[in-house]
Scaffold this motif. Structure first.
Motif, PDB file in Angstrom:
ATOM      1  N   PRO A 198     -18.566  16.329  -3.108  1.00 13.06           N
ATOM      2  CA  PRO A 198     -18.121  15.321  -4.067  1.00 13.06           C
ATOM      3  C   PRO A 198     -16.823  15.730  -4.748  1.00 13.06           C
ATOM      4  N   ALA A 199     -16.145  14.741  -5.264  1.00 11.74           N
ATOM      5  CA  ALA A 199     -14.896  15.007  -5.982  1.00 11.74           C
ATOM      6  C   ALA A 199     -15.201  15.653  -7.327  1.00 11.74           C
ATOM      7  N   PRO A 200     -14.247  16.393  -7.893  1.00  7.59           N
ATOM      8  CA  PRO A 200     -14.462  16.974  -9.223  1.00  7.59           C
ATOM      9  C   PRO A 200     -14.802  15.905 -10.246  1.00  7.59           C
ATOM     10  N   SER A 201     -15.576  16.281 -11.254  1.00  8.48           N
ATOM     11  CA  SER A 201     -16.031  15.304 -12.244  1.00  8.48           C
ATOM     12  C   SER A 201     -14.880  14.721 -13.038  1.00  8.48           C
ATOM     13  N   SER A 202     -13.741  15.412 -13.093  1.00  7.24           N
ATOM     14  CA  SER A 202     -12.605  14.897 -13.848  1.00  7.24           C
ATOM     15  C   SER A 202     -11.875  13.785 -13.119  1.00  7.24           C
ATOM     16  N   LEU A 203     -12.207  13.577 -11.845  1.00  9.96           N
ATOM     17  CA  LEU A 203     -11.520  12.560 -11.058  1.00  9.96           C
ATOM     18  C   LEU A 203     -12.487  11.421 -10.758  1.00  9.96           C
ATOM     19  N   ASP A 204     -12.047  10.209 -10.989  1.00 10.16           N
ATOM     20  CA  ASP A 204     -12.877   9.023 -10.763  1.00 10.16           C
ATOM     21  C   ASP A 204     -12.475   8.381  -9.452  1.00 10.16           C
ATOM     22  N   MET A 205     -13.450   8.234  -8.517  1.00 13.54           N
ATOM     23  CA  MET A 205     -13.137   7.696  -7.202  1.00 13.54           C
ATOM     24  C   MET A 205     -13.338   6.189  -7.111  1.00 13.54           C
ATOM     25  N   THR A 206     -13.720   5.553  -8.195  1.00 13.19           N
ATOM     26  CA  THR A 206     -14.097   4.149  -8.097  1.00 13.19           C
ATOM     27  C   THR A 206     -12.907   3.230  -8.313  1.00 13.19           C
ATOM     28  N   LEU A 207     -12.943   2.116  -7.600  1.00 11.28           N
ATOM     29  CA  LEU A 207     -11.919   1.089  -7.791  1.00 11.28           C
ATOM     30  C   LEU A 207     -12.085   0.444  -9.155  1.00 11.28           C
ATOM     31  N   VAL A 208     -13.274  -0.072  -9.436  1.00  6.36           N
ATOM     32  CA  VAL A 208     -13.663  -0.569 -10.753  1.00  6.36           C
ATOM     33  C   VAL A 208     -15.140  -0.291 -10.894  1.00  6.36           C
ATOM     34  N   ASP A 209     -15.661  -0.366 -12.105  1.00  7.69           N
ATOM     35  CA  ASP A 209     -17.080  -0.120 -12.300  1.00  7.69           C
ATOM     36  C   ASP A 209     -17.912  -1.141 -11.537  1.00  7.69           C
ATOM     37  N   ARG A 210     -17.506  -2.399 -11.605  1.00 11.27           N
ATOM     38  CA  ARG A 210     -18.223  -3.431 -10.861  1.00 11.27           C
ATOM     39  C   ARG A 210     -17.366  -4.690 -10.812  1.00 11.27           C
ATOM     40  N   VAL A 211     -17.270  -5.259  -9.642  1.00 10.94           N
ATOM     41  CA  VAL A 211     -16.563  -6.522  -9.485  1.00 10.94           C
ATOM     42  C   VAL A 211     -17.608  -7.619  -9.379  1.00 10.94           C
ATOM     43  N   VAL A 212     -17.756  -8.425 -10.424  1.00  8.73           N
ATOM     44  CA  VAL A 212     -18.758  -9.483 -10.436  1.00  8.73           C
ATOM     45  C   VAL A 212     -18.215 -10.684  -9.676  1.00  8.73           C
ATOM     46  N   VAL A 213     -18.883 -11.003  -8.570  1.00 10.53           N
ATOM     47  CA  VAL A 213     -18.479 -12.138  -7.754  1.00 10.53           C
ATOM     48  C   VAL A 213     -19.210 -13.404  -8.175  1.00 10.53           C
ATOM     49  N   VAL A 214     -20.501 -13.293  -8.425  1.00 10.45           N
ATOM     50  CA  VAL A 214     -21.325 -14.424  -8.831  1.00 10.45           C
ATOM     51  C   VAL A 214     -22.089 -14.041 -10.091  1.00 10.45           C
ATOM     52  N   SER A 215     -22.054 -14.895 -11.085  1.00 11.34           N
ATOM     53  CA  SER A 215     -22.789 -14.647 -12.326  1.00 11.34           C
ATOM     54  C   SER A 215     -23.502 -15.934 -12.722  1.00 11.34           C
ATOM     55  N   MET A 216     -24.834 -15.898 -12.657  1.00  8.22           N
ATOM     56  CA  MET A 216     -25.660 -17.043 -13.012  1.00  8.22           C
ATOM     57  C   MET A 216     -26.845 -16.572 -13.829  1.00  8.22           C
ATOM     58  N   VAL A 217     -27.470 -17.497 -14.486  1.00 10.51           N
ATOM     59  CA  VAL A 217     -28.667 -17.176 -15.253  1.00 10.51           C
ATOM     60  C   VAL A 217     -29.749 -16.707 -14.293  1.00 10.51           C
ATOM     61  N   GLU A 218     -30.350 -15.570 -14.577  1.00 13.35           N
ATOM     62  CA  GLU A 218     -31.397 -15.048 -13.703  1.00 13.35           C
ATOM     63  C   GLU A 218     -32.705 -15.779 -13.959  1.00 13.35           C
ATOM     64  N   VAL A 219     -33.312 -16.277 -12.893  1.00  8.83           N
ATOM     65  CA  VAL A 219     -34.603 -16.956 -12.967  1.00  8.83           C
ATOM     66  C   VAL A 219     -35.602 -16.105 -12.209  1.00  8.83           C
ATOM     67  N   PRO A 220     -36.511 -15.400 -12.897  1.00 11.43           N
ATOM     68  CA  PRO A 220     -37.457 -14.529 -12.191  1.00 11.43           C
ATOM     69  C   PRO A 220     -38.335 -15.310 -11.227  1.00 11.43           C
ATOM     70  N   THR A 221     -38.792 -14.622 -10.197  1.00  9.40           N
ATOM     71  CA  THR A 221     -39.577 -15.285  -9.162  1.00  9.40           C
ATOM     72  C   THR A 221     -40.912 -15.801  -9.681  1.00  9.40           C
ATOM     73  N   LYS A 222     -41.405 -15.271 -10.782  1.00  6.73           N
ATOM     74  CA  LYS A 222     -42.667 -15.777 -11.321  1.00  6.73           C
ATOM     75  C   LYS A 222     -42.528 -17.206 -11.839  1.00  6.73           C
ATOM     76  N   GLN A 223     -41.287 -17.678 -12.044  1.00  7.11           N
ATOM     77  CA  GLN A 223     -41.057 -19.055 -12.458  1.00  7.11           C
ATOM     78  C   GLN A 223     -40.813 -19.992 -11.281  1.00  7.11           C
ATOM     79  N   TRP A 224     -40.727 -19.445 -10.080  1.00  5.77           N
ATOM     80  CA  TRP A 224     -40.554 -20.288  -8.909  1.00  5.77           C
ATOM     81  C   TRP A 224     -41.881 -20.957  -8.580  1.00  5.77           C
ATOM     82  N   GLY A 225     -41.809 -22.136  -8.036  1.00  7.20           N
ATOM     83  CA  GLY A 225     -43.045 -22.825  -7.701  1.00  7.20           C
ATOM     84  C   GLY A 225     -42.779 -24.155  -7.027  1.00  7.20           C
ATOM     85  N   GLY A 226     -43.853 -24.900  -6.799  1.00 12.13           N
ATOM     86  CA  GLY A 226     -43.752 -26.221  -6.210  1.00 12.13           C
ATOM     87  C   GLY A 226     -43.302 -26.199  -4.752  1.00 12.13           C
ATOM     88  N   PHE A 227     -42.748 -27.306  -4.338  1.00 14.49           N
ATOM     89  CA  PHE A 227     -42.306 -27.451  -2.958  1.00 14.49           C
ATOM     90  C   PHE A 227     -41.212 -26.450  -2.618  1.00 14.49           C
TER      91      PHE A 227
END
Length: 509
Positions: free
Chosen positions: A271-300
């Motif tokens: 691994p690279a030394p801890s003083s060097l950051d290898m990441t482009l960005v922490d996170r690139v959010v492509v899609v952001s929507m309200v999370e609906v847990p699967t326990k709320q899924w139902g019906g047809f």
């Protein structure tokens, strides 16, 4: 005396007797062709006259179409369609967030549009549409229905170029029949060098805002990075120079193995030394929507999710299991036999119960799967075992001469199966495959035992509402559920018959 006359023109054909064509002819042939047939026709007409008028009255003419529960209580001997209208959203979406139901609508429209495009033979790009519906649509559906933040993981732009591009190049050039290998190698090598030069130039110009803590200079002088960079160059050069060399595919596979080992060492052992950051960005959010847990899924919606997942997963798994059960390798054959017989010997309701309740007990502490995901895995494995036996029946129906003919052509095992055996075997067992799909679609109602409310579960939950305690509410809800299931299953059945007619090649059926 009269002169003889010879007609040298063809007389027009006489029309068939009126009693043998049209509706009258059809009834004479199918309804009144024999005394027994006449008796069955009269009895059937009597039963229809006895059953149909009351059914039509209960379903339509006397049914309650407006009002609330009070209107249904006032007319208990007729269908309460106002109940279906009031709870229709729950029957389709379950307990899904109301403000987010547009996501379900989009996926349903996309599903029906994809099915229609695949059914219509003249649709352009049917092959690509089929691949999307088989691979891309399930992934897109999960992202859309679940929601949350979806994006790229922590990643280094330099590592993408160093790792991904050579892998793609080696994989392409390892394909024995790929034309213009030298040209492709030159293009990939040039692009590779330009990308490295671009990163060095940006770093030298101080444009470090394009990535956080860039370590391009540091990475280029690391020994493992130099090796990883040289291996693709040497490999691409060897592959492009080899031309039609018989061992070109072997060289490519060996390079991939060495390359993978070096990559693992690059990311984990050094691994690279801890003083060097290898990441482009922490996170690139492509899609952001309200999370609906699967326990709320139902019906047809939930019914379609479970059924489509089982259908998409069971067919390829079933084919592999069927081939494995007929394999000449004892270990593979025994594993497939044990798998098939185990899953076929256990009821689906037991599989769902084990997946929901018992599976978490066998997982390490802190490791858990979503309840719906556990049910999907159980349904897919269960249906794959039954599908394997259906496909095996088709494989055994193929004459031995087909196998011998493929061997005489010098085809490999997978070429023989893909080009000759499987197309014939799958065509033969189309009725069995669709029958398994229909059974799977109806078995989705069993997920109610683990607390998932599919279409039937949503209807039963609505019937239990004390505000709708009219006598006809339960009957109407079950009739509506039966009609929805019948429409879906009948559609699959008719499409299978269409495929049988289309693929019929003159063999006796």
């Amino acid at each position: 005396m009269s002169k003889a006359y010879v007609n040298d023109e063809r007389h027009p054909d006489l029309p068939p007797p009126a009693s043998t064509v049209g509706a009258v002819g059809w009834m004479r042939e199918h309804l009144f062709s024999s005394p027994a047939n006449i008796l069955m026709t009269v009895v059937s007409i009597g039963l229809l006259a006895y059953v149909v008028p009351p059914m039509v009255s209960w379903l339509f003419t006397s049914a309650v179409w407006s009002g609330g529960a009070d209107a249904c209580r006032a007319n208990p001997d007729a269908a309460c369609w106002t109940f279906v209208g009031a709870r229709f959203d729950q029957f389709v979406y379950g307990f899904y967030e109301k403000t987010e139901r547009w996501r379900v609508d989009i996926m349903l429209i996309l599903l029906f549009a994809g099915i229609a495009a695949l059914v219509y033979e003249k649709t352009p790009g049917r092959k690509w549409i089929g691949m999307f519906m088989l691979i891309g649509y399930p992934i897109l559906s999960w992202i859309m229905l679940l929601g949350g933040d979806w994006g790229t993981p922590n990643i280094s732009l330099y590592n993408v170029i160093v790792v991904l591009l050579p892998i793609v190049g080696i994989a392409l050039l390892s394909y024995d029949r790929l034309p213009s290998a030298r040209t492709i190698g030159i293009v990939l090598t040039a692009f590779y060098l330009l990308a490295i030069a671009l990163l060095l130039g940006l770093t030298a110009a101080g444009k470090t805002e394009l990535w956080i803590g860039s370590t391009v200079i540091y990475s280029l002088v690391r020994l493992d990075t130099i090796i990883i960079t040289l291996i693709p160059f040497l490999g691409l050069f060897a592959l492009t120079k080899s031309g039609e060399m018989e061992r070109r595919g072997t060289i490519g596979i060996a390079m991939l193995v060495v390359f993978a080992i070096l990559v693992l060492g690059f990311f984990f052992d050094l691994p690279a030394p801890s003083s060097l950051d290898m990441t482009l960005v922490d996170r690139v959010v492509v899609v952001s929507m309200v999370e609906v847990p699967t326990k709320q899924w139902g019906g047809f919606m939930l019914t379609l999710v479970i059924a489509l997942t089982g259908i998409v997963a069971s067919l390829p798994l079933g084919v592999l299991l069927a081939l494995g059960r007929r394999s000449n390798m004892p270990a593979i054959r025994v594993l497939c036999v044990v798998f098939i017989e185990f899953w076929r010997g256990v009821p689906l309701i037991t599989v769902l119960f084990m997946a929901s309740v018992m599976l978490p007990l066998f997982l390490p502490p802190g490791v858990s799967f979503d309840q719906l995901l556990r049910a999907l895995i159980g349904v897919a494995l269960f249906s794959a075992a039954y599908m394997a036996e259906v496909v095996r029946g088709g494989l055994q129906a193929i004459p031995k001469g087909q196998y011998e003919g493929a061997d005489s052509l010098g085809l490999t095992y997978w070429q023989k199966m893909r080009l000759i055996i499987l197309p014939q075997a799958l065509k033969i067992v189309i009725p069995g495959i669709v029958n398994t799909f229909i059974g799977l679609f109806k078995d989705t109602t069993l997920v109610l035992i683990i607390g998932l409310f599919d279409l039937l579960g949503a209807v039963q939950a609505s019937i239990a509402d004390p505000n709708w305690n009219a006598k006809s509410v339960a009957y109407t809800g079950y009739v509506f559920t039966a009609f929805v299931f019948w429409v879906c299953c009948y559609g699959m059945s008719q499409y299978s018959r269409y495929l049988e007619r289309k693929l019929h090649t003159g063999h006796k059926r």
